[in-house]
Design a protein around this motif. Sequence first.
Motif, PDB file in Angstrom:
ATOM      1  N   ILE A  36      18.117  40.581  60.100  1.00 51.23           N
ATOM      2  CA  ILE A  36      19.262  39.673  60.201  1.00 51.23           C
ATOM      3  C   ILE A  36      18.764  38.248  60.424  1.00 51.23           C
ATOM      4  CG2 ILE A  36      21.306  39.044  61.556  1.00 51.23           C
ATOM      5  CD1 ILE A  36      21.661  41.592  59.812  1.00 51.23           C
ATOM      6  N   ARG A  37      17.819  38.079  61.313  1.00 59.40           N
ATOM      7  CA  ARG A  37      17.263  36.743  61.590  1.00 59.40           C
ATOM      8  C   ARG A  37      16.666  36.118  60.329  1.00 59.40           C
ATOM      9  NH1 ARG A  37      20.108  35.466  65.695  1.00 59.40           N
ATOM     10  NH2 ARG A  37      19.537  36.388  67.679  1.00 59.40           N
ATOM     11  N   SER A  38      15.992  36.908  59.535  1.00 54.52           N
ATOM     12  CA  SER A  38      15.409  36.409  58.291  1.00 54.52           C
ATOM     13  C   SER A  38      16.503  35.929  57.331  1.00 54.52           C
ATOM     14  CB  SER A  38      14.581  37.517  57.640  1.00 54.52           C
ATOM     15  OG  SER A  38      14.052  37.086  56.425  1.00 54.52           O
ATOM     16  N   GLN A  39      17.580  36.699  57.226  1.00 53.75           N
ATOM     17  CA  GLN A  39      18.678  36.324  56.342  1.00 53.75           C
ATOM     18  C   GLN A  39      19.454  35.122  56.880  1.00 53.75           C
ATOM     19  OE1 GLN A  39      20.955  39.590  54.423  1.00 53.75           O
ATOM     20  NE2 GLN A  39      19.651  40.895  55.706  1.00 53.75           N
ATOM     21  N   GLU A  40      19.489  34.963  58.198  1.00 54.73           N
ATOM     22  CA  GLU A  40      20.178  33.815  58.792  1.00 54.73           C
ATOM     23  C   GLU A  40      19.569  32.497  58.316  1.00 54.73           C
ATOM     24  OE1 GLU A  40      22.007  35.380  63.022  1.00 54.73           O
ATOM     25  OE2 GLU A  40      19.953  34.616  63.014  1.00 54.73           O
ATOM     26  N   LYS A  41      18.277  32.492  58.030  1.00 55.55           N
ATOM     27  CA  LYS A  41      17.618  31.278  57.528  1.00 55.55           C
ATOM     28  C   LYS A  41      18.215  30.842  56.198  1.00 55.55           C
ATOM     29  CE  LYS A  41      13.349  32.502  59.837  1.00 55.55           C
ATOM     30  NZ  LYS A  41      12.021  33.090  59.677  1.00 55.55           N
ATOM     31  N   LEU A  42      18.856  31.785  55.506  1.00 58.95           N
ATOM     32  CA  LEU A  42      19.487  31.494  54.209  1.00 58.95           C
ATOM     33  C   LEU A  42      21.007  31.422  54.327  1.00 58.95           C
ATOM     34  CD1 LEU A  42      17.276  33.917  52.099  1.00 58.95           C
ATOM     35  CD2 LEU A  42      17.033  31.441  52.317  1.00 58.95           C
ATOM     36  N   GLY A  43      21.501  31.307  55.561  1.00 61.71           N
ATOM     37  CA  GLY A  43      22.928  31.116  55.774  1.00 61.71           C
ATOM     38  C   GLY A  43      23.733  32.359  56.101  1.00 61.71           C
ATOM     39  N   TYR A  44      23.091  33.509  56.200  1.00 65.45           N
ATOM     40  CA  TYR A  44      23.792  34.757  56.500  1.00 65.45           C
ATOM     41  C   TYR A  44      24.299  34.761  57.937  1.00 65.45           C
ATOM     42  CZ  TYR A  44      24.521  39.852  56.727  1.00 65.45           C
ATOM     43  OH  TYR A  44      25.051  41.108  56.855  1.00 65.45           O
ATOM     44  N   ARG A  45      25.495  35.286  58.138  1.00 63.13           N
ATOM     45  CA  ARG A  45      26.073  35.430  59.477  1.00 63.13           C
ATOM     46  C   ARG A  45      26.668  36.822  59.606  1.00 63.13           C
ATOM     47  NH1 ARG A  45      23.192  31.852  59.790  1.00 63.13           N
ATOM     48  NH2 ARG A  45      23.621  29.702  60.283  1.00 63.13           N
ATOM     49  N   LEU A  46      26.765  37.302  60.827  1.00 63.52           N
ATOM     50  CA  LEU A  46      27.282  38.638  61.091  1.00 63.52           C
ATOM     51  C   LEU A  46      28.429  38.534  62.092  1.00 63.52           C
ATOM     52  CD1 LEU A  46      26.534  41.575  60.292  1.00 63.52           C
ATOM     53  CD2 LEU A  46      25.110  41.654  62.336  1.00 63.52           C
ATOM     54  N   LEU A  47      29.563  39.121  61.726  1.00 63.80           N
ATOM     55  CA  LEU A  47      30.731  39.177  62.598  1.00 63.80           C
ATOM     56  C   LEU A  47      30.899  40.591  63.107  1.00 63.80           C
ATOM     57  CD1 LEU A  47      33.477  37.249  60.580  1.00 63.80           C
ATOM     58  CD2 LEU A  47      32.313  36.468  62.639  1.00 63.80           C
ATOM     59  N   GLY A  48      31.391  40.714  64.322  1.00 64.24           N
ATOM     60  CA  GLY A  48      31.693  42.028  64.869  1.00 64.24           C
ATOM     61  C   GLY A  48      33.125  42.082  65.366  1.00 64.24           C
ATOM     62  N   GLU A  56      33.404  48.003  66.592  1.00 61.64           N
ATOM     63  CA  GLU A  56      34.129  48.953  65.736  1.00 61.64           C
ATOM     64  C   GLU A  56      33.924  48.674  64.256  1.00 61.64           C
ATOM     65  OE1 GLU A  56      38.259  49.040  66.778  1.00 61.64           O
ATOM     66  OE2 GLU A  56      37.885  50.425  68.427  1.00 61.64           O
ATOM     67  N   ALA A  57      33.634  47.407  63.924  1.00 60.79           N
ATOM     68  CA  ALA A  57      33.441  47.023  62.522  1.00 60.79           C
ATOM     69  C   ALA A  57      32.541  45.797  62.480  1.00 60.79           C
ATOM     70  CB  ALA A  57      34.785  46.725  61.866  1.00 60.79           C
ATOM     71  N   VAL A  58      31.823  45.644  61.369  1.00 62.49           N
ATOM     72  CA  VAL A  58      30.985  44.461  61.168  1.00 62.49           C
ATOM     73  C   VAL A  58      31.197  43.928  59.757  1.00 62.49           C
ATOM     74  CG1 VAL A  58      29.189  45.089  62.815  1.00 62.49           C
ATOM     75  CG2 VAL A  58      28.968  45.803  60.463  1.00 62.49           C
ATOM     76  N   ALA A  59      30.941  42.640  59.614  1.00 61.40           N
ATOM     77  CA  ALA A  59      31.005  41.998  58.304  1.00 61.40           C
ATOM     78  C   ALA A  59      29.903  40.957  58.235  1.00 61.40           C
ATOM     79  CB  ALA A  59      32.358  41.345  58.084  1.00 61.40           C
ATOM     80  N   GLY A  60      29.084  41.053  57.218  1.00 62.83           N
ATOM     81  CA  GLY A  60      28.059  40.057  56.970  1.00 62.83           C
ATOM     82  C   GLY A  60      28.542  39.136  55.871  1.00 62.83           C
ATOM     83  N   PHE A  61      28.260  37.845  56.022  1.00 57.90           N
ATOM     84  CA  PHE A  61      28.714  36.885  55.012  1.00 57.90           C
ATOM     85  C   PHE A  61      27.798  35.670  54.990  1.00 57.90           C
ATOM     86  CE2 PHE A  61      30.491  35.401  58.946  1.00 57.90           C
ATOM     87  CZ  PHE A  61      30.513  34.019  58.828  1.00 57.90           C
ATOM     88  N   ARG A  62      27.911  34.914  53.918  1.00 56.38           N
ATOM     89  CA  ARG A  62      27.279  33.597  53.851  1.00 56.38           C
ATOM     90  C   ARG A  62      28.197  32.696  53.052  1.00 56.38           C
ATOM     91  NH1 ARG A  62      23.060  36.452  51.185  1.00 56.38           N
ATOM     92  NH2 ARG A  62      21.704  36.070  52.934  1.00 56.38           N
ATOM     93  N   THR A  63      28.229  31.462  53.417  1.00 54.67           N
ATOM     94  CA  THR A  63      29.033  30.492  52.687  1.00 54.67           C
ATOM     95  C   THR A  63      28.110  29.709  51.759  1.00 54.67           C
ATOM     96  OG1 THR A  63      28.796  28.849  54.441  1.00 54.67           O
ATOM     97  CG2 THR A  63      30.720  30.275  54.550  1.00 54.67           C
ATOM     98  N   ASN A  64      28.704  29.192  50.700  1.00 56.79           N
ATOM     99  CA  ASN A  64      27.904  28.352  49.801  1.00 56.79           C
ATOM    100  C   ASN A  64      28.808  27.378  49.064  1.00 56.79           C
ATOM    101  OD1 ASN A  64      29.129  29.759  47.720  1.00 56.79           O
ATOM    102  ND2 ASN A  64      27.350  30.944  47.177  1.00 56.79           N
ATOM    103  N   GLU A  65      28.194  26.410  48.450  1.00 58.06           N
ATOM    104  CA  GLU A  65      28.882  25.466  47.587  1.00 58.06           C
ATOM    105  C   GLU A  65      28.374  25.674  46.187  1.00 58.06           C
ATOM    106  OE1 GLU A  65      29.278  21.347  48.620  1.00 58.06           O
ATOM    107  OE2 GLU A  65      28.918  21.833  50.730  1.00 58.06           O
TER     108      GLU A  65
END
Length: 70
Positions: A36-48, A56-65
């Motif tokens: 997860i930390r490696s992907q965070e460098k590219l903008g990845y985030r994790l919601l719980g 109970e649930a997780v969602a990984g996402f990244r925003t971009n332009e």
Amino acid sequence: MKEVKLLSSDEEILSAFEVMKELRPHLVKEEFVNRIRSQEKLGYRLLGLFANDKVEAVAGFRTNECLSNG
């Protein structure tokens, strides 16, 4: 009461492992935070989604332009 939270600490990220593993069974617990930390460098985030302090649930996402989308 349920709460959606951005997972930022190692402990929070690790708390999401069992839920994430349901859809990604190849994941290894000992590698999860580092991945997860490696992907965070590219903008990845994790919601719980938490209920009674349990994920109970997780969602990984990244925003971009993108020029094509404005």
